[in-house]
Write a protein that holds these residues in place. Structure first.
Motif: not given
Length: 200
Positions: A177-189
């Motif tokens: 639903t929010d690809p940008k937020a998911l990408r940022a979260s994945g990078q943070a992980v």
């Protein structure tokens, strides 16, 4: 060492093979492996069926060549985008961002991300992956360790795990639903896993 100049026949043969790979890529991306025929690929490449079999044993062999060419192209794209970045941490995460961009391209997503593991088999798919995307990731991780920025002994296992995480992220993004937020979260992980901080 200067390589011998190719003969006209060799140049024609290379051009024919390239045309078949290009046509295969378009057809596999649009119709998928199962619905793509050798006849359709040959017709699109403007070569005979005999010419197809001169270069490829079957449709599986063509699909393999298409995946290899797409993975090699992905690495060239990443190298070009991260070129000139002096910070090793920035290079790693910019490279991951570029790779995710590549994974979201319709043709790459269908051919490499979704179909290749089952069509080629996991062993062959892993072999190609390790030759291209994982090799670049491995180089980056080793450079970080040499620079004292990464404290991790088993780089090979670490590389495989990060590669798996990035591939999973690529599969999740199209329906997020929010690809940008998911990408940022994945990078943070991944950053947290590596315990990396941006260098000065």
């Amino acid at each position: 060492m200067i390589e011998p100049k190719k003969t006209r026949r060799e140049e024609y043969s290379d051009a024919t093979r390239d045309a078949l790979i290009a046509a295969g890529r378009v057809n596999f991306a649009e119709y998928g492996f199962a619905a793509t025929s050798i006849e359709a690929v040959s017709r699109a490449a403007r070569v005979t069926r005999g010419a197809f079999y001169h270069h490829f044993a079957d449709k599986d062999a063509l699909f393999d060549a298409v995946v290899v060419s797409m993975q090699a192209e992905a690495i060239q794209t990443i190298r070009r985008r991260v070129s000139g970045k002096g910070d090793l941490v920035d290079m790693l995460f910019e490279g991951l961002e570029v790779y995710l961009d590549v994974c979201l391209e319709a043709g790459y997503a269908r051919i490499v991300v979704r179909e290749a593991p089952s069509i080629l088999g996991l062993d062959r798919f892993r072999e190609i992956d390790e030759t291209y995307p994982m090799a670049l990731l491995m180089d980056n991780l080793k450079a970080l360790r040499r620079a004292g920025l990464l404290d991790f002994g088993d780089i090979e296992t670490l590389c495989r795990m990060i590669d798996a995480m990035v591939c999973k992220l690529a599969l999740m993004l199209p329906t997020a639903t929010d690809p940008k937020a998911l990408r940022a979260s994945g990078q943070a992980v991944i950053r947290r896993l590596l315990n990396l901080t941006k260098t000065a």
